[in-house]
Design a protein around this motif. Structure first.
Motif, PDB file in Angstrom:
ATOM      1  N   UNK A 185       4.257   5.217   1.751  1.00 52.14           N
ATOM      2  CA  UNK A 185       3.245   4.317   1.210  1.00 52.14           C
ATOM      3  C   UNK A 185       3.858   3.287   0.269  1.00 52.14           C
ATOM      4  N   UNK A 186       4.878   3.670  -0.505  1.00 48.67           N
ATOM      5  CA  UNK A 186       5.528   2.697  -1.389  1.00 48.67           C
ATOM      6  C   UNK A 186       6.182   1.582  -0.596  1.00 48.67           C
ATOM      7  N   UNK A 187       6.671   1.898   0.588  1.00 52.28           N
ATOM      8  CA  UNK A 187       7.252   0.874   1.457  1.00 52.28           C
ATOM      9  C   UNK A 187       6.163   0.092   2.165  1.00 52.28           C
ATOM     10  N   UNK A 188       5.159   0.789   2.695  1.00 57.00           N
ATOM     11  CA  UNK A 188       4.066   0.125   3.408  1.00 57.00           C
ATOM     12  C   UNK A 188       3.331  -0.868   2.526  1.00 57.00           C
ATOM     13  N   UNK A 189       3.114  -0.503   1.267  1.00 59.13           N
ATOM     14  CA  UNK A 189       2.325  -1.344   0.370  1.00 59.13           C
ATOM     15  C   UNK A 189       2.987  -2.677   0.084  1.00 59.13           C
ATOM     16  N   UNK A 190       4.267  -2.820   0.405  1.00 59.42           N
ATOM     17  CA  UNK A 190       4.962  -4.092   0.195  1.00 59.42           C
ATOM     18  C   UNK A 190       4.592  -5.119   1.258  1.00 59.42           C
ATOM     19  N   UNK A 191       4.084  -4.659   2.397  1.00 59.15           N
ATOM     20  CA  UNK A 191       3.836  -5.555   3.516  1.00 59.15           C
ATOM     21  C   UNK A 191       2.472  -6.219   3.408  1.00 59.15           C
ATOM     22  N   UNK A 192       2.277  -7.311   4.129  1.00 60.45           N
ATOM     23  CA  UNK A 192       1.013  -8.052   4.035  1.00 60.45           C
ATOM     24  C   UNK A 192      -0.182  -7.212   4.437  1.00 60.45           C
ATOM     25  N   UNK A 193      -1.272  -7.381   3.708  1.00 57.26           N
ATOM     26  CA  UNK A 193      -2.575  -6.819   4.058  1.00 57.26           C
ATOM     27  C   UNK A 193      -2.534  -5.317   4.278  1.00 57.26           C
ATOM     28  N   UNK A 194      -2.085  -4.585   3.271  1.00 56.07           N
ATOM     29  CA  UNK A 194      -2.050  -3.123   3.320  1.00 56.07           C
ATOM     30  C   UNK A 194      -2.728  -2.561   2.084  1.00 56.07           C
ATOM     31  N   UNK A 195      -3.630  -1.607   2.275  1.00 56.11           N
ATOM     32  CA  UNK A 195      -4.236  -0.859   1.188  1.00 56.11           C
ATOM     33  C   UNK A 195      -3.836   0.598   1.365  1.00 56.11           C
ATOM     34  N   UNK A 196      -2.988   1.105   0.489  1.00 55.00           N
ATOM     35  CA  UNK A 196      -2.387   2.428   0.628  1.00 55.00           C
ATOM     36  C   UNK A 196      -2.962   3.384  -0.409  1.00 55.00           C
ATOM     37  N   UNK A 197      -3.414   4.558   0.060  1.00 53.84           N
ATOM     38  CA  UNK A 197      -3.953   5.590  -0.821  1.00 53.84           C
ATOM     39  C   UNK A 197      -3.198   6.889  -0.592  1.00 53.84           C
ATOM     40  N   UNK A 198      -2.807   7.535  -1.692  1.00 52.18           N
ATOM     41  CA  UNK A 198      -1.996   8.742  -1.625  1.00 52.18           C
ATOM     42  C   UNK A 198      -2.814   9.964  -2.031  1.00 52.18           C
ATOM     43  N   UNK A 253       1.110 -15.567  15.966  1.00 52.81           N
ATOM     44  CA  UNK A 253       0.143 -15.515  17.054  1.00 52.81           C
ATOM     45  C   UNK A 253      -0.756 -14.308  16.946  1.00 52.81           C
ATOM     46  N   UNK A 254      -0.334 -13.308  16.142  1.00 52.46           N
ATOM     47  CA  UNK A 254      -1.164 -12.115  15.954  1.00 52.46           C
ATOM     48  C   UNK A 254      -2.279 -12.352  14.946  1.00 52.46           C
ATOM     49  N   UNK A 255      -2.334 -13.538  14.360  1.00 48.40           N
ATOM     50  CA  UNK A 255      -3.380 -13.820  13.404  1.00 48.40           C
ATOM     51  C   UNK A 255      -3.253 -13.032  12.123  1.00 48.40           C
ATOM     52  N   UNK A 256      -2.013 -12.881  11.633  1.00 47.20           N
ATOM     53  CA  UNK A 256      -1.785 -12.053  10.460  1.00 47.20           C
ATOM     54  C   UNK A 256      -2.544 -12.558   9.252  1.00 47.20           C
ATOM     55  N   UNK A 257      -2.585 -13.884   9.112  1.00 44.04           N
ATOM     56  CA  UNK A 257      -3.192 -14.434   7.911  1.00 44.04           C
ATOM     57  C   UNK A 257      -4.680 -14.112   7.819  1.00 44.04           C
ATOM     58  N   UNK A 258      -5.360 -13.909   8.960  1.00 43.27           N
ATOM     59  CA  UNK A 258      -6.785 -13.660   8.961  1.00 43.27           C
ATOM     60  C   UNK A 258      -7.124 -12.212   9.272  1.00 43.27           C
ATOM     61  N   UNK A 259      -6.137 -11.367   9.503  1.00 46.00           N
ATOM     62  CA  UNK A 259      -6.398  -9.986   9.869  1.00 46.00           C
ATOM     63  C   UNK A 259      -6.830  -9.187   8.648  1.00 46.00           C
ATOM     64  N   UNK A 260      -7.824  -8.303   8.826  1.00 47.11           N
ATOM     65  CA  UNK A 260      -8.292  -7.502   7.702  1.00 47.11           C
ATOM     66  C   UNK A 260      -7.213  -6.519   7.282  1.00 47.11           C
ATOM     67  N   UNK A 261      -7.276  -6.004   6.067  1.00 44.95           N
ATOM     68  CA  UNK A 261      -6.215  -5.122   5.568  1.00 44.95           C
ATOM     69  C   UNK A 261      -6.094  -3.844   6.393  1.00 44.95           C
ATOM     70  N   UNK A 292       2.814 -14.467   2.920  1.00 43.79           N
ATOM     71  CA  UNK A 292       1.791 -13.456   3.189  1.00 43.79           C
ATOM     72  C   UNK A 292       2.093 -12.133   2.504  1.00 43.79           C
ATOM     73  N   UNK A 293       3.160 -12.100   1.666  1.00 40.90           N
ATOM     74  CA  UNK A 293       3.567 -10.850   1.030  1.00 40.90           C
ATOM     75  C   UNK A 293       2.532 -10.400   0.014  1.00 40.90           C
ATOM     76  N   UNK A 294       2.433  -9.044  -0.144  1.00 42.30           N
ATOM     77  CA  UNK A 294       1.647  -8.481  -1.231  1.00 42.30           C
ATOM     78  C   UNK A 294       2.364  -8.745  -2.547  1.00 42.30           C
TER      79      UNK A 294
END
Length: 492
Positions: free
Chosen positions: A63-76, A11-19, A488-490
């Motif tokens: 960030x290594x954990x966050x980047x596994x989740x859908x629609x995440x762009x992680x910069x270190x 219901x949160x619209x994950x599939x269409x949510x921007x990264x 929806x996984x990265x």
């Protein structure tokens, strides 16, 4: 329970949510653990019965954990060694979908390392540190992240990596351009996608390691963001760390989300070790009026305090995986509100219960308890206790990775809060002194994750990390648990 979780996320619209675009600044190091039967004496030789090497550093692990989740762009943003071992670590980060183009690499330098000698007979730990790299200065930080944050450089980020970026205002002359990212050589994909946010990133996270430099970095970015009119569209968060570094409290007034822990609380006063409630309340005097204060309490759970809405939620300790699940968070909350006797609760209009630390007590360590100590009177007229299922913990005899669990908790809260809750009112500087806090708390809640759901997600993620080595596959475990759809996984 799995179906309820999935319904909530769909219901949160994950599939269409921007990264979710996240930048984290901090440290990265290697820890070499040696298990010894006894601590070595002078001029002695001791055989280690176990040897392990793990990569550490809160920002990089998050960030290594966050980047596994859908629609995440992680910069270190960290200092990195450029020798063979350092290059191997850079390759590992890129394979984990962590962008390292904004890191400062010292050619041929080694990797910061620690050797931990664990003696079985006394259960003592002796730590030997070696850090061949200097910390990133404020000027270097501005030079590194400038191409990411300055609108004039957005075209460069989407150009081929061989392009030369324009000079960042305020950056030292002759500053080297950021290195191309192996995980995304053309730069962040978000600039090529339509978005309603004027902010170049959605979340900027700082380790409170070097207080003076971190304060300069966060205030400098805050000033730039306000000047460019995107401050309220980007979350600033700070992790104070496990040690009570002198002056780290100076970072709290500048953060939208503050991550704390029991070790830091105990260093302030032994009375705070028992429960996070009193500790979090003690910080409301220096926290911004729009802030979220989040405390990880190790094996005893976690807590979150919302300063603008005066909500407090606390999770209990982790439980065995065999505990039968309860209904989904929203269903449990509605059922609890229907069954509770409001005559036994304090009215929020009395106001004193939140600040006095009252509320409902946790009945069992196998339950997740959330105490809504105060809320908007127009919406709710009483304190509400909601009982939800807890995440699993390590089984008896299993090693518990407490440090890794804390990093996973921070990553989990960042991802969960970004599910249409942050950035946004009432947790932005623009919400202060207006009716925005009430509007944000009472507005359209369709598709939003509530605070108690965010805390539940992060606590479960921390529990799963605590009972395993490494962090690969954590997001997949959460997907199998029903928090979001596996498709929806990265995928690297």
């Amino acid at each position: 329970m799995a179906r309820g979780r999935r319904d909530t996320l769909e219901s949160a619209g994950l599939a269409t949510q921007r990264p979710l675009r996240v930048v984290a600044s901090g440290t990265l190091f290697l820890t070499n653990n040696l298990g010894l039967p006894t601590h070595p004496e002078r001029n002695s030789v001791v055989r280690a019965h176990s040897v392990s090497k793990v990569r550490g550093g809160s920002a990089s692990t998050c960030l290594s954990i966050l980047a596994q989740f859908p629609a995440v762009e992680a910069s270190l943003v960290v200092p990195l060694g450029g020798n063979e071992e350092g290059r191997r670590i850079i390759s590992e980060l890129e394979r984990e979908r962590v962008n390292t183009r904004y890191c400062k690499v010292w050619p041929e330098a080694g990797v910061p390392s620690a050797w931990v000698l664990h003696a079985d007979d006394t259960d003592s730990r002796t730590v030997i540190n070696n850090n061949p790299l200097p910390d990133i200065t404020h000027e270097e930080f501005i030079s590194l992240v400038g191409p990411l944050l300055v609108p004039e450089n957005f075209a460069y980020l989407n150009a081929p990596s061989t392009a030369t970026p324009p000079q960042t205002p305020g950056a030292p002359s002759g500053a080297a351009p950021p290195r191309p990212s192996m995980s995304n050589p053309n730069g962040p994909a978000t600039a090529r996608q339509p978005t309603n946010s004027p902010a170049p990133v959605d979340w900027i996270h700082f380790e409170g390691r070097s207080v003076k430099t971190t304060l300069q970095n966060i205030t400098g970015l805050d000033g730039l963001a306000r000047e460019r009119k995107w401050r309220s569209h980007c979350v600033f968060s700070v992790d104070v760390g496990r040690r009570a570094r002198q002056g780290v409290e100076a970072l709290v007034p500048h953060a939208d989300v503050v991550f704390l822990n029991r070790h830091y609380a105990r260093a302030h006063s032994p009375q705070y070790a028992a429960s996070p409630r009193a500790f979090l309340l003690s910080l409301t005097g220096i926290a911004p009026p729009h802030a979220l204060l989040v405390a990880h309490w190790g094996a005893d759970g976690a807590a979150v305090l919302s300063v603008p809405t005066k909500e407090y939620f606390q999770s209990s300790g982790w439980v065995e995986p065999a505990v039968p699940p309860l209904p989904s968070p929203l269903a449990a909350a509605q059922d609890a509100r229907t069954r509770m006797n409001e005559a036994d609760m304090h009215s929020v209009r009395t106001g004193s219960d939140f600040w006095a630390g009252g509320g409902h007590e946790t009945e069992s360590s196998s339950m997740f308890t959330a105490d809504l100590l105060s809320s908007t009177p127009a919406r709710r007229g009483a304190n509400v206790g909601v009982r939800l299922a807890s995440p699993p913990t390590a089984k008896a005899g299993e090693a518990v990775d407490e440090v890794g669990a804390q990093d996973a908790f921070v990553a989990g809260m960042m991802w969960a809060l970004s599910r249409r809750l942050l950035p946004g009112e009432p947790y932005t500087p623009s919400a202060v002194g207006s009716d925005a806090a009430v509007a944000g708390a009472e507005g359209d809640q369709r598709g939003r994750w509530r605070l108690e759901e965010c805390l539940r997600f992060a606590t479960e993620l921390a529990g799963r990390k605590a009972r395993r080595n490494g962090w690969n596959g954590l997001a997949e475990e959460m997907a199998r648990a029903g928090w979001f759809e596996p498709w929806s996984m990265n995928v690297a």
